[in-house]
Write an enzyme that holds these catalytic residues in place. Sequence first.
Site, PDB file in Angstrom:
ATOM      1  N   GLU A 189     -12.012 -12.944   0.622  1.00 42.53           N
ATOM      2  CA  GLU A 189     -12.344 -14.062  -0.276  1.00 42.53           C
ATOM      3  C   GLU A 189     -11.094 -14.891  -0.572  1.00 42.53           C
ATOM      4  O   GLU A 189      -9.979 -14.407  -0.344  1.00 42.53           O
ATOM      5  CB  GLU A 189     -12.956 -13.539  -1.574  1.00 42.53           C
ATOM      6  CG  GLU A 189     -12.122 -12.495  -2.258  1.00 42.53           C
ATOM      7  CD  GLU A 189     -12.865 -11.834  -3.432  1.00 42.53           C
ATOM      8  OE1 GLU A 189     -12.246 -11.688  -4.484  1.00 42.53           O
ATOM      9  OE2 GLU A 189     -14.048 -11.488  -3.258  1.00 42.53           O
ATOM     10  N   CYS A 233      11.119  14.070  -9.244  1.00 42.07           N
ATOM     11  CA  CYS A 233      11.407  14.785 -10.486  1.00 42.07           C
ATOM     12  C   CYS A 233      11.865  13.770 -11.536  1.00 42.07           C
ATOM     13  O   CYS A 233      12.768  12.975 -11.273  1.00 42.07           O
ATOM     14  CB  CYS A 233      12.492  15.829 -10.239  1.00 42.07           C
ATOM     15  SG  CYS A 233      13.049  16.621 -11.761  1.00 42.07           S
ATOM     16  N   THR A 281      -4.646  -8.966   0.324  1.00 44.51           N
ATOM     17  CA  THR A 281      -4.054  -8.817  -1.015  1.00 44.51           C
ATOM     18  C   THR A 281      -4.584  -9.895  -1.942  1.00 44.51           C
ATOM     19  O   THR A 281      -4.755 -11.044  -1.519  1.00 44.51           O
ATOM     20  CB  THR A 281      -2.506  -8.856  -0.977  1.00 44.51           C
ATOM     21  OG1 THR A 281      -2.021  -8.806  -2.335  1.00 44.51           O
ATOM     22  CG2 THR A 281      -1.939 -10.082  -0.270  1.00 44.51           C
ATOM     23  N   SER A 282      -4.840  -9.507  -3.203  1.00 37.37           N
ATOM     24  CA  SER A 282      -5.353 -10.484  -4.169  1.00 37.37           C
ATOM     25  C   SER A 282      -4.239 -11.433  -4.608  1.00 37.37           C
ATOM     26  O   SER A 282      -4.508 -12.416  -5.299  1.00 37.37           O
ATOM     27  CB  SER A 282      -5.951  -9.761  -5.386  1.00 37.37           C
ATOM     28  OG  SER A 282      -4.987  -8.904  -5.955  1.00 37.37           O
ATOM     29  N   ASP A 333      -0.637   4.228   0.941  1.00 38.07           N
ATOM     30  CA  ASP A 333      -1.470   5.222   1.633  1.00 38.07           C
ATOM     31  C   ASP A 333      -0.895   5.738   2.953  1.00 38.07           C
ATOM     32  O   ASP A 333      -1.413   6.703   3.524  1.00 38.07           O
ATOM     33  CB  ASP A 333      -2.898   4.671   1.854  1.00 38.07           C
ATOM     34  CG  ASP A 333      -2.935   3.349   2.624  1.00 38.07           C
ATOM     35  OD1 ASP A 333      -2.034   3.105   3.451  1.00 38.07           O
ATOM     36  OD2 ASP A 333      -3.879   2.570   2.407  1.00 38.07           O
ATOM     37  N   ASN A 377       0.819  -1.211   0.000  1.00 36.79           N
ATOM     38  CA  ASN A 377       0.000   0.000   0.000  1.00 36.79           C
ATOM     39  C   ASN A 377       0.851   1.259   0.000  1.00 36.79           C
ATOM     40  O   ASN A 377       1.929   1.291   0.583  1.00 36.79           O
ATOM     41  CB  ASN A 377      -0.933   0.005   1.216  1.00 36.79           C
ATOM     42  CG  ASN A 377      -1.889  -1.174   1.191  1.00 36.79           C
ATOM     43  OD1 ASN A 377      -1.993  -1.848   0.166  1.00 36.79           O
ATOM     44  ND2 ASN A 377      -2.559  -1.433   2.290  1.00 36.79           N
ATOM     45  N   HIS A 430       5.747  -0.522  -2.798  1.00 40.25           N
ATOM     46  CA  HIS A 430       5.307   0.189  -4.008  1.00 40.25           C
ATOM     47  C   HIS A 430       5.389   1.703  -3.883  1.00 40.25           C
ATOM     48  O   HIS A 430       4.884   2.413  -4.747  1.00 40.25           O
ATOM     49  CB  HIS A 430       3.871  -0.233  -4.368  1.00 40.25           C
ATOM     50  CG  HIS A 430       3.773  -1.664  -4.813  1.00 40.25           C
ATOM     51  ND1 HIS A 430       2.598  -2.372  -4.872  1.00 40.25           N
ATOM     52  CD2 HIS A 430       4.738  -2.528  -5.225  1.00 40.25           C
ATOM     53  CE1 HIS A 430       2.841  -3.604  -5.293  1.00 40.25           C
ATOM     54  NE2 HIS A 430       4.126  -3.729  -5.504  1.00 40.25           N
TER      55      HIS A 430
HETATM   56  P1  OAD Z   1      -6.261  -5.737  -4.799  1.00 40.85           P
HETATM   57  O1  OAD Z   1      -7.258  -4.669  -5.038  1.00 40.85           O
HETATM   58  O2  OAD Z   1      -5.779  -6.511  -5.977  1.00 40.85           O
HETATM   59  O3  OAD Z   1      -6.841  -6.813  -3.779  1.00 40.85           O
HETATM   60  C1  OAD Z   1      -7.465  -6.447  -2.581  1.00 40.85           C
HETATM   61  C2  OAD Z   1      -7.766  -7.714  -1.804  1.00 40.85           C
HETATM   62  O4  OAD Z   1      -8.301  -7.337  -0.554  1.00 40.85           O
HETATM   63  C3  OAD Z   1      -8.775  -8.664  -2.467  1.00 40.85           C
HETATM   64  O5  OAD Z   1      -8.250  -9.980  -2.446  1.00 40.85           O
HETATM   65  C4  OAD Z   1     -10.020  -8.566  -1.563  1.00 40.85           C
HETATM   66  O6  OAD Z   1     -10.704  -9.813  -1.443  1.00 40.85           O
HETATM   67  C5  OAD Z   1      -9.383  -8.196  -0.234  1.00 40.85           C
HETATM   68  N1  OAD Z   1     -10.272  -7.416   0.684  1.00 40.85           N
HETATM   69  C6  OAD Z   1     -11.128  -6.430   0.380  1.00 40.85           C
HETATM   70  N2  OAD Z   1     -11.686  -5.936   1.505  1.00 40.85           N
HETATM   71  C7  OAD Z   1     -11.148  -6.627   2.539  1.00 40.85           C
HETATM   72  C8  OAD Z   1     -11.317  -6.578   3.966  1.00 40.85           C
HETATM   73  N3  OAD Z   1     -12.136  -5.698   4.562  1.00 40.85           N
HETATM   74  N4  OAD Z   1     -10.599  -7.450   4.722  1.00 40.85           N
HETATM   75  C9  OAD Z   1      -9.765  -8.347   4.141  1.00 40.85           C
HETATM   76  N5  OAD Z   1      -9.572  -8.437   2.808  1.00 40.85           N
HETATM   77  C10 OAD Z   1     -10.243  -7.582   2.022  1.00 40.85           C
HETATM   78  O7  OAD Z   1      -5.045  -5.067  -3.986  1.00 40.85           O
HETATM   79  P2  OAD Z   1      -3.526  -5.536  -3.857  1.00 40.85           P
HETATM   80  O8  OAD Z   1      -3.416  -7.001  -3.764  1.00 40.85           O
HETATM   81  O9  OAD Z   1      -2.933  -4.707  -2.790  1.00 40.85           O
HETATM   82  O10 OAD Z   1       0.139  -1.482  -7.156  1.00 40.85           O
HETATM   83  O11 OAD Z   1      -2.932  -5.064  -5.255  1.00 40.85           O
HETATM   84  C11 OAD Z   1      -1.565  -5.181  -5.501  1.00 40.85           C
HETATM   85  C12 OAD Z   1      -1.052  -3.981  -6.274  1.00 40.85           C
HETATM   86  O12 OAD Z   1      -1.789  -3.800  -7.473  1.00 40.85           O
HETATM   87  C13 OAD Z   1      -1.198  -2.661  -5.544  1.00 40.85           C
HETATM   88  O13 OAD Z   1      -0.142  -2.401  -4.655  1.00 40.85           O
HETATM   89  C14 OAD Z   1      -1.197  -1.664  -6.650  1.00 40.85           C
HETATM   90  C15 OAD Z   1      -2.080  -2.387  -7.637  1.00 40.85           C
HETATM   91  O14 OAD Z   1      -1.909  -2.026  -8.923  1.00 40.85           O
HETATM   92  C16 OAD Z   1       0.585  -0.239  -7.392  1.00 40.85           C
HETATM   93  O15 OAD Z   1      -0.037   0.765  -7.157  1.00 40.85           O
HETATM   94  C17 OAD Z   1       1.950  -0.200  -7.940  1.00 40.85           C
END
Ligand code: OAD
Length: 245
Positions: A214, A126, A187-188, A103, A101, A118
């Site tokens: 999920e 710049c 994380t997905s 954020d 993340n 990330h």
């Molecule tokens: P994703 O949006 O791919 O996945 C979010 C995951 O969180 C999914 O598997 C959901 O099931 C799960 N989820 C949602 N709400 C939840 C909750 N309340 N409790 C537990 N799980 C929950 O996000 P990331 O895996 O972080 O890269 O994505 C990886 C990267 O892809 C990010 O860092 C970003 C993106 O492009 C960059 O910005 C470089």
Amino acid sequence: MAIPDQVVQKVAESKFLTVLTGAGISAESGVPTFRGQDGLWKNYRAEELATPEAFQKDPKLVWEWYDWRRGIVGDANPNPGHEAISRLEKSAPNFYLITQNVDGLHERAGSCKIVELHGNIWKMRCVKEGTIKTDLTVPLENLPPHCECGALLRPHIVWFGESLWPDSIETAFLVAEECDCMLVVGTSAVVQPAASLPLVTKRAGGFVVEINAEPTPISDMTDSSILGKSGEILPELEYLVSKRK
Ligand code: OAD
């Protein structure tokens, strides 16, 4: 879903605990995840905006997306999931948090040992000089922003098609190898190389627990997959672990 007793025991007895987080940990703070319907912005997917090519073609559009995300993150606060991770760090003999993340909510919740794989949404770089600055302004004026040298500023974020910064990826792989327990939260598990970190831990003999709303592609290789909201499961896990110690 109930937390298996074996998970509580492994976390409580861990000598080196690692937590890997993704966008799901911040979902309950109101920050949209990347995949799924919530992740769409003006019908664009993250993969269409978070790339060097997209920035080269239309820096204003890419900055508008980040400006929108900065507005959401600026209004958001850490949730009980972030806070539980911060407490786990304080009670673990050895600890590392690896987050995808950008954020900054983990830091605001009090986490200290963090690798931001990330980057960070509040930093800009710049494109000519490579200098990095922090800018908390929301919304940004005059998009796209420019450096004092006249060149464009870009978000200090690792985009698709770019390599991760050597320092952070080296630390992440070392930590994944050396920890004896890893929690993989929200994380997905589809974006590499972050998605392979749990496999590194598993192969090195560590115990891997997934906490996600999920199932994901790595659910089957984990020792335990707990389905549910991280803002509910993590505080409960931390409470049970603190009673066990
Ligand atoms: P994703 O949006 O791919 O996945 C979010 C995951 O969180 C999914 O598997 C959901 O099931 C799960 N989820 C949602 N709400 C939840 C909750 N309340 N409790 C537990 N799980 C929950 O996000 P990331 O895996 O972080 O890269 O994505 C990886 C990267 O892809 C990010 O860092 C970003 C993106 O492009 C960059 O910005 C470089």
